[in-house]
Design a protein around this motif. Structure first.
Motif, PDB file in Angstrom:
ATOM      1  N   GLU A  98       8.798  -2.192   1.718  1.00 47.31           N
ATOM      2  CA  GLU A  98       7.400  -1.772   1.592  1.00 47.31           C
ATOM      3  C   GLU A  98       7.165  -0.428   2.260  1.00 47.31           C
ATOM      4  N   LYS A 102       5.741   3.117   0.713  1.00 44.30           N
ATOM      5  CA  LYS A 102       4.619   3.833   1.322  1.00 44.30           C
ATOM      6  C   LYS A 102       5.021   5.253   1.706  1.00 44.30           C
ATOM      7  N   SER A 114       0.440   0.911  -5.267  1.00 44.36           N
ATOM      8  CA  SER A 114      -0.569   0.024  -4.702  1.00 44.36           C
ATOM      9  C   SER A 114       0.096  -0.903  -3.687  1.00 44.36           C
ATOM     10  N   PRO A 115      -0.311  -0.862  -2.406  1.00 36.66           N
ATOM     11  CA  PRO A 115       0.267  -1.771  -1.409  1.00 36.66           C
ATOM     12  C   PRO A 115       0.109  -3.245  -1.773  1.00 36.66           C
ATOM     13  N   THR A 116      -0.989  -3.564  -2.479  1.00 40.94           N
ATOM     14  CA  THR A 116      -1.203  -4.949  -2.887  1.00 40.94           C
ATOM     15  C   THR A 116      -0.182  -5.370  -3.936  1.00 40.94           C
ATOM     16  N   PHE A 244      -7.953  -9.015   4.453  1.00 36.43           N
ATOM     17  CA  PHE A 244      -6.834  -8.086   4.596  1.00 36.43           C
ATOM     18  C   PHE A 244      -5.819  -8.603   5.622  1.00 36.43           C
ATOM     19  N   THR A 268      -3.324  -0.173   9.652  1.00 43.18           N
ATOM     20  CA  THR A 268      -3.793  -0.210   8.262  1.00 43.18           C
ATOM     21  C   THR A 268      -4.006  -1.650   7.824  1.00 43.18           C
ATOM     22  N   THR A 270      -4.046  -4.153   4.399  1.00 44.16           N
ATOM     23  CA  THR A 270      -3.680  -4.314   2.993  1.00 44.16           C
ATOM     24  C   THR A 270      -4.422  -5.516   2.413  1.00 44.16           C
ATOM     25  N   LYS A 272      -5.469  -8.826   0.748  1.00 47.67           N
ATOM     26  CA  LYS A 272      -4.689 -10.051   0.536  1.00 47.67           C
ATOM     27  C   LYS A 272      -5.342 -10.969  -0.492  1.00 47.67           C
ATOM     28  N   ASP A 294      -7.532  -3.143  -4.621  1.00 45.35           N
ATOM     29  CA  ASP A 294      -6.181  -3.147  -4.054  1.00 45.35           C
ATOM     30  C   ASP A 294      -5.908  -1.990  -3.099  1.00 45.35           C
ATOM     31  N   GLU A 296      -5.477   0.275   0.122  1.00 46.23           N
ATOM     32  CA  GLU A 296      -5.217   0.095   1.542  1.00 46.23           C
ATOM     33  C   GLU A 296      -6.305   0.799   2.350  1.00 46.23           C
ATOM     34  N   TYR A 298      -7.487   2.335   6.189  1.00 47.86           N
ATOM     35  CA  TYR A 298      -7.101   2.737   7.542  1.00 47.86           C
ATOM     36  C   TYR A 298      -8.155   2.222   8.520  1.00 47.86           C
TER      37      TYR A 298
END
Length: 317
Positions: A98, A102, A114-116, A244, A268, A270, A272, A294, A296, A298
């Motif tokens: 991951e 990023k 997309s982090p999700t 998140f 951060t 993300t 969920k 979706d 992210e 900060y």
């Protein structure tokens, strides 16, 4: 590979690319058999994307493969130093999956990561790798996530879609479209069902009574989250809860001329899951992308101190 094979950091881009292609094509082959191991699909998809992300980083500079807290031997090797005879290839530490994605996104902000979606993919991969279990639905969601990420990442490589997939190019394109259609159909069905529940539950009461009830119902989320924010429900328009997961990383901070001046602690969040108590809608994983939830967030960024404690001593900036 043995140490006397003289592995060099410059060999890594091609090795990572070939590995990514092999895992991706294997995932396609398993999927086409239908009824085959969902564990294998999740594993191959996760490895394909991780190695593709690392390939992109290695094309720029293999030093970008280092962990945030890289050990000295790994850092030296990734920067081009020979692999010492006392060091095994398996002992070289690199950035996680991951974090690699990023890092690619940080270098190429418009890449569409997309982090999700990443969490969907690597969550299924980790479940298969560590528990030996991946649900069929999770495996297929991971397959779509992998296909989407590969599609978004390939423009930043030296090869295109057909070059990456080879003879599986047409099958991969068809699969990507099919899985997106299937996932979107399930998402639309969820939204429709939630709309019907909301209408059935609140249509028979006055506007004032509805507002009072909804205020109470929506006051608290039905699950515990590391971080939560209110977002408009795509089914009933109530402001319900997006939950998140939090993650804290440490990043070096530099002056404009590249002089290191300290370390920044970055937290951060993300996404969920989204939970609307008003209509019962529950969204997670890829569904959050369809709902445009979706992104992210900060949460906090702060300087910690000018000296960072590492194994073996302090590093003074």
């Amino acid at each position: 590979m043995k140490n006397d094979d003289k592995l060099k950091s410059k060999d890594l881009p091609l090795l990572l690319l070939k590995s990514s292609q092999g895992h991706a094509r294997r995932a396609i082959a398993i999927y086409q058999k239908r009824g085959s191991s969902e564990n294998e699909i999740a594993l191959h998809c996760g490895m394909a994307v991780e190695h593709l992300a690392k390939y992109i980083l290695a094309l720029i500079n293999t030093a970008l493969l280092q962990e945030n807290k890289a050990d000295e031997d790994s850092l030296l090797f990734l920067c081009g130093a020979p692999l010492e005879h006392s060091k095994k290839v398996s002992e070289i530490r690199t950035i996680g999956a991951e974090d690699a994605c990023k890092r690619v996104q940080k270098i190429y902000p418009g890449i569409g990561y997309s982090p999700t979606v990443g969490a969907t993919l690597f969550g299924a991969r980790n479940s298969a790798a560590h528990l030996g279990v991946a649900d069929l639905e999770d495996a297929y969601a991971a397959l779509y996530a992998a296909m989407l990420m590969i599609k978004n990442f390939l423009p930043k490589t030296r090869i295109g879609w057909e070059g990456y997939w080879g003879e599986e190019s047409a099958a991969a394109s068809t699969l990507l479209n099919e899985e997106e259609d299937n996932l979107r159909a399930r998402y639309v069905a969820k939204i429709t069902a939630a709309e019907q529940r909301f209408a059935a539950q609140y249509s028979g009461i006055s506007e004032d009574a509805r507002s009072t009830v909804l205020k109470i119902v929506l006051e608290h989320p039905r699950a515990n989250y590391d971080h939560k924010e209110k977002r408009a429900c795509p089914a009933c328009n109530s402001f319900a809860w997006l939950g998140f997961d939090l993650k804290t990383d440490f990043e070096a901070d530099f002056e404009r001329d590249g002089t290191p001046i300290g370390v920044v602690e970055v937290t951060t969040a993300t996404p969920k899951s989204f939970d609307c108590p008003a209509c019962g809608l529950l969204l997670s994983d890829i569904e959050l992308e369809f709902a445009d939830m979706d992104g992210e967030v900060y949460i906090e960024e702060k300087d910690i101190r000018d000296t960072v404690q590492f194994e073996g001593g302090d590093l003074d900036f």
